[in-house]
Design a protein around this motif. Structure first.
Motif, PDB file in Angstrom:
ATOM      1  N   TYR A 241      45.527 -81.543 -53.906  1.00  0.00           N
ATOM      2  CA  TYR A 241      45.447 -82.197 -55.217  1.00  0.00           C
ATOM      3  C   TYR A 241      46.459 -83.342 -55.292  1.00  0.00           C
ATOM      4  CZ  TYR A 241      45.520 -82.872 -60.274  1.00  0.00           C
ATOM      5  OH  TYR A 241      45.452 -83.430 -61.531  1.00  0.00           O
ATOM      6  N   ASP A 242      47.694 -83.059 -54.854  1.00  0.00           N
ATOM      7  CA  ASP A 242      48.753 -84.068 -54.954  1.00  0.00           C
ATOM      8  C   ASP A 242      48.433 -85.317 -54.141  1.00  0.00           C
ATOM      9  OD1 ASP A 242      50.183 -82.446 -56.620  1.00  0.00           O
ATOM     10  OD2 ASP A 242      51.526 -81.676 -55.076  1.00  0.00           O
ATOM     11  N   LYS A 243      47.884 -85.125 -52.934  1.00  0.00           N
ATOM     12  CA  LYS A 243      47.545 -86.287 -52.102  1.00  0.00           C
ATOM     13  C   LYS A 243      46.399 -87.073 -52.729  1.00  0.00           C
ATOM     14  CE  LYS A 243      49.021 -87.513 -48.844  1.00  0.00           C
ATOM     15  NZ  LYS A 243      49.983 -88.597 -48.555  1.00  0.00           N
ATOM     16  N   GLY A 244      45.407 -86.363 -53.261  1.00  0.00           N
ATOM     17  CA  GLY A 244      44.313 -87.047 -53.939  1.00  0.00           C
ATOM     18  C   GLY A 244      44.816 -87.837 -55.132  1.00  0.00           C
ATOM     19  N   TYR A 245      45.728 -87.236 -55.904  1.00  0.00           N
ATOM     20  CA  TYR A 245      46.290 -87.913 -57.073  1.00  0.00           C
ATOM     21  C   TYR A 245      47.069 -89.155 -56.642  1.00  0.00           C
ATOM     22  CZ  TYR A 245      48.773 -88.585 -61.474  1.00  0.00           C
ATOM     23  OH  TYR A 245      49.270 -89.115 -62.635  1.00  0.00           O
ATOM     24  N   GLU A 246      47.836 -89.017 -55.574  1.00  0.00           N
ATOM     25  CA  GLU A 246      48.629 -90.148 -55.062  1.00  0.00           C
ATOM     26  C   GLU A 246      47.731 -91.327 -54.708  1.00  0.00           C
ATOM     27  OE1 GLU A 246      50.883 -91.155 -50.911  1.00  0.00           O
ATOM     28  OE2 GLU A 246      51.169 -89.140 -51.712  1.00  0.00           O
ATOM     29  N   LEU A 247      46.614 -91.048 -54.051  1.00  0.00           N
ATOM     30  CA  LEU A 247      45.691 -92.125 -53.689  1.00  0.00           C
ATOM     31  C   LEU A 247      45.036 -92.717 -54.934  1.00  0.00           C
ATOM     32  CD1 LEU A 247      43.889 -90.606 -50.559  1.00  0.00           C
ATOM     33  CD2 LEU A 247      45.636 -92.381 -50.585  1.00  0.00           C
ATOM     34  N   GLY A 248      44.609 -91.838 -55.842  1.00  0.00           N
ATOM     35  CA  GLY A 248      43.932 -92.304 -57.042  1.00  0.00           C
ATOM     36  C   GLY A 248      44.803 -93.175 -57.913  1.00  0.00           C
ATOM     37  N   VAL A 249      46.067 -92.786 -58.103  1.00  0.00           N
ATOM     38  CA  VAL A 249      46.946 -93.534 -58.991  1.00  0.00           C
ATOM     39  C   VAL A 249      47.287 -94.902 -58.403  1.00  0.00           C
ATOM     40  CG1 VAL A 249      49.243 -92.836 -58.143  1.00  0.00           C
ATOM     41  CG2 VAL A 249      48.846 -93.079 -60.606  1.00  0.00           C
ATOM     42  N   ARG A 250      47.103 -95.064 -57.079  1.00  0.00           N
ATOM     43  CA  ARG A 250      47.290 -96.376 -56.450  1.00  0.00           C
ATOM     44  C   ARG A 250      46.009 -97.202 -56.462  1.00  0.00           C
ATOM     45  NH1 ARG A 250      49.306 -93.891 -51.505  1.00  0.00           N
ATOM     46  NH2 ARG A 250      47.727 -95.149 -50.487  1.00  0.00           N
TER      47      ARG A 250
ATOM     48  N   ALA B   9      40.448 -88.044 -58.892  1.00  0.00           N
ATOM     49  CA  ALA B   9      39.834 -88.455 -60.159  1.00  0.00           C
ATOM     50  C   ALA B   9      40.895 -88.610 -61.244  1.00  0.00           C
ATOM     51  CB  ALA B   9      38.776 -87.439 -60.577  1.00  0.00           C
ATOM     52  N   ALA B  10      41.821 -87.655 -61.310  1.00  0.00           N
ATOM     53  CA  ALA B  10      42.882 -87.714 -62.316  1.00  0.00           C
ATOM     54  C   ALA B  10      43.796 -88.920 -62.065  1.00  0.00           C
ATOM     55  CB  ALA B  10      43.695 -86.426 -62.292  1.00  0.00           C
ATOM     56  N   GLY B  11      44.139 -89.136 -60.823  1.00  0.00           N
ATOM     57  CA  GLY B  11      44.992 -90.271 -60.502  1.00  0.00           C
ATOM     58  C   GLY B  11      44.319 -91.595 -60.784  1.00  0.00           C
ATOM     59  N   TYR B  12      43.012 -91.655 -60.536  1.00  0.00           N
ATOM     60  CA  TYR B  12      42.297 -92.915 -60.736  1.00  0.00           C
ATOM     61  C   TYR B  12      42.184 -93.258 -62.226  1.00  0.00           C
ATOM     62  CZ  TYR B  12      39.389 -96.769 -59.219  1.00  0.00           C
ATOM     63  OH  TYR B  12      38.925 -98.038 -58.946  1.00  0.00           O
ATOM     64  N   VAL B  13      42.072 -92.215 -63.056  1.00  0.00           N
ATOM     65  CA  VAL B  13      42.060 -92.457 -64.505  1.00  0.00           C
ATOM     66  C   VAL B  13      43.368 -93.119 -64.930  1.00  0.00           C
ATOM     67  CG1 VAL B  13      42.124 -91.334 -66.759  1.00  0.00           C
ATOM     68  CG2 VAL B  13      40.429 -90.621 -65.077  1.00  0.00           C
ATOM     69  N   ARG B  14      44.471 -92.617 -64.405  1.00  0.00           N
ATOM     70  CA  ARG B  14      45.772 -93.203 -64.722  1.00  0.00           C
ATOM     71  C   ARG B  14      45.872 -94.635 -64.183  1.00  0.00           C
ATOM     72  NH1 ARG B  14      50.394 -91.165 -66.726  1.00  0.00           N
ATOM     73  NH2 ARG B  14      52.367 -92.193 -66.179  1.00  0.00           N
ATOM     74  N   PHE B  15      45.318 -94.871 -63.013  1.00  0.00           N
ATOM     75  CA  PHE B  15      45.295 -96.213 -62.444  1.00  0.00           C
ATOM     76  C   PHE B  15      44.543 -97.175 -63.355  1.00  0.00           C
ATOM     77  CE2 PHE B  15      42.639 -99.216 -60.003  1.00  0.00           C
ATOM     78  CZ  PHE B  15      43.632-100.030 -59.479  1.00  0.00           C
ATOM     79  N   GLU B  16      43.378 -96.741 -63.854  1.00  0.00           N
ATOM     80  CA  GLU B  16      42.575 -97.603 -64.733  1.00  0.00           C
ATOM     81  C   GLU B  16      43.291 -97.849 -66.055  1.00  0.00           C
ATOM     82  OE1 GLU B  16      37.968 -96.869 -63.486  1.00  0.00           O
ATOM     83  OE2 GLU B  16      38.885 -95.309 -64.717  1.00  0.00           O
ATOM     84  N   MET B  17      43.980 -96.820 -66.577  1.00  0.00           N
ATOM     85  CA  MET B  17      44.739 -97.014 -67.813  1.00  0.00           C
ATOM     86  C   MET B  17      45.849 -98.044 -67.607  1.00  0.00           C
ATOM     87  SD  MET B  17      44.993 -93.027 -69.075  1.00  0.00           S
ATOM     88  CE  MET B  17      46.048 -93.393 -70.475  1.00  0.00           C
ATOM     89  N   ALA B  18      46.518 -97.958 -66.457  1.00  0.00           N
ATOM     90  CA  ALA B  18      47.577 -98.915 -66.156  1.00  0.00           C
ATOM     91  C   ALA B  18      47.014-100.336 -66.057  1.00  0.00           C
ATOM     92  CB  ALA B  18      48.275 -98.530 -64.853  1.00  0.00           C
ATOM     93  N   GLN B  19      45.822-100.457 -65.477  1.00  0.00           N
ATOM     94  CA  GLN B  19      45.177-101.768 -65.394  1.00  0.00           C
ATOM     95  C   GLN B  19      44.866-102.317 -66.786  1.00  0.00           C
ATOM     96  OE1 GLN B  19      41.734-101.314 -62.698  1.00  0.00           O
ATOM     97  NE2 GLN B  19      42.711-102.866 -61.435  1.00  0.00           N
ATOM     98  N   ASP B  20      44.341-101.429 -67.656  1.00  0.00           N
ATOM     99  CA  ASP B  20      44.021-101.859 -69.023  1.00  0.00           C
ATOM    100  C   ASP B  20      45.277-102.305 -69.764  1.00  0.00           C
ATOM    101  OD1 ASP B  20      41.366-101.273 -68.593  1.00  0.00           O
ATOM    102  OD2 ASP B  20      41.452 -99.282 -69.505  1.00  0.00           O
TER     103      ASP B  20
ATOM    104  N   ALA C 244      43.430 -96.440 -54.666  1.00  0.00           N
ATOM    105  CA  ALA C 244      42.827 -96.361 -53.331  1.00  0.00           C
ATOM    106  C   ALA C 244      41.540 -95.549 -53.386  1.00  0.00           C
ATOM    107  CB  ALA C 244      43.812 -95.719 -52.349  1.00  0.00           C
ATOM    108  N   ALA C 245      40.660 -95.814 -52.442  1.00  0.00           N
ATOM    109  CA  ALA C 245      39.389 -95.092 -52.380  1.00  0.00           C
ATOM    110  C   ALA C 245      39.617 -93.656 -51.923  1.00  0.00           C
ATOM    111  CB  ALA C 245      38.433 -95.797 -51.415  1.00  0.00           C
ATOM    112  N   VAL C 246      38.637 -92.810 -52.204  1.00  0.00           N
ATOM    113  CA  VAL C 246      38.696 -91.425 -51.740  1.00  0.00           C
ATOM    114  C   VAL C 246      38.678 -91.418 -50.215  1.00  0.00           C
ATOM    115  CG1 VAL C 246      37.480 -89.221 -51.687  1.00  0.00           C
ATOM    116  CG2 VAL C 246      37.525 -90.542 -53.786  1.00  0.00           C
ATOM    117  N   ASN C 247      39.520 -90.596 -49.625  1.00  0.00           N
ATOM    118  CA  ASN C 247      39.526 -90.468 -48.169  1.00  0.00           C
ATOM    119  C   ASN C 247      38.287 -89.671 -47.747  1.00  0.00           C
ATOM    120  OD1 ASN C 247      40.020 -89.747 -45.439  1.00  0.00           O
ATOM    121  ND2 ASN C 247      42.216 -89.959 -45.757  1.00  0.00           N
TER     122      ASN C 247
END
Length: 236
Positions: A118-127, A148-159, A129-132
């Protein structure tokens, strides 16, 4: 001294798939092949060596190269190396077919279990990065959930960045309107201005104040949006 020269040559060739005439003349093809195999590299580098040496009418020994390469591959395709690649989330090395190197395969998937968390997936998502692809959803659902959770945070940061950029742009536009108003006011009080110039300046001030009011309304609206989004981001 001769041994040192040959050893240095092998190390040189291991990092570069090209040869000059002297290197072709003294090449230990078995050692060259071994160096490539021991690094998990394919035997295709031999094609380049063969082309280089043929330019000097020197024949490269593929049989010796292939023998050394296989010896190197046998030493590379072990459990520990597979574990190393898996833990890095790297691709499975196709030089180590599972039908022949079961230990390498076992190590690779043991490494993936440690990587695809989970942590590695979150790390990639928040940056962003694409799913490995080496962590397929059906096998590593926790990794997918983390991404998925990390990517949501990434998109919020972009917004948030986009809203901040929009606010900065509005600040610049509002400052321009204030500058226009100041210039018009200066024109009105100037002794050098004619009556028509003063009248025109008064009209310009009205226009720029209306624009400034509209920009201020947009600015306050974006500020509220930004405050809400930042609160969501901090609570996420």
């Amino acid at each position: 001294m001769k041994y040192v020269f040959f050893f240095s040559l092998v190390l040189l060739l291991a990092g570069c798939a090209t040869m000059n005439k002297e290197e072709c003349e003294v090449a230990d093809w078995r050692a060259v092949g071994y160096q490539h195999g021991a690094k998990g590299q394919s035997a295709t580098a031999f094609d380049n060596y063969q082309k280089d040496c043929s330019k000097h009418q020197i024949k490269a020994d593929f049989s010796a190269f292939k023998l050394g390469h296989q010896q190197g591959i046998n030493e590379y395709c072990i459990y520990e190396r597979g574990m190393e690649l898996g833990r890095a989330g790297a691709n499975y090395n196709n030089q180590c077919p599972s039908s022949r190197y079961e230990g390498f395969e076992d190590g690779y998937f043991a490494g993936l279990i440690r990587y695809c968390t989970y942590d590695k997936g979150y790390e990639l998502g928040v940056r962003g990065a694409a799913v490995n692809a080496n962590c397929p959803h059906d096998d590593f659902r926790e990794f997918s959930a983390g991404h998925a959770a990390g990517y949501v945070r990434f998109e919020m940061a972009q917004d948030i960045r986009e809203l901040e950029d929009s606010l900065h742009a509005l600040d610049d536009q509002m400052q321009l309107e204030l500058d226009f108003i100041a210039d018009s006011e200066a024109l009105i009080v100037s002794d050098k201005s004619s009556a028509s110039q003063r009248a025109k300046a008064l009209e310009d001030i009205k226009i720029h104040r209306i624009a400034l009011t509209d920009l201020g309304r947009q600015h306050r609206k974006l500020e509220k949006q930004l405050a809400r989004l930042q609160a969501q981001f901090n609570d996420y």
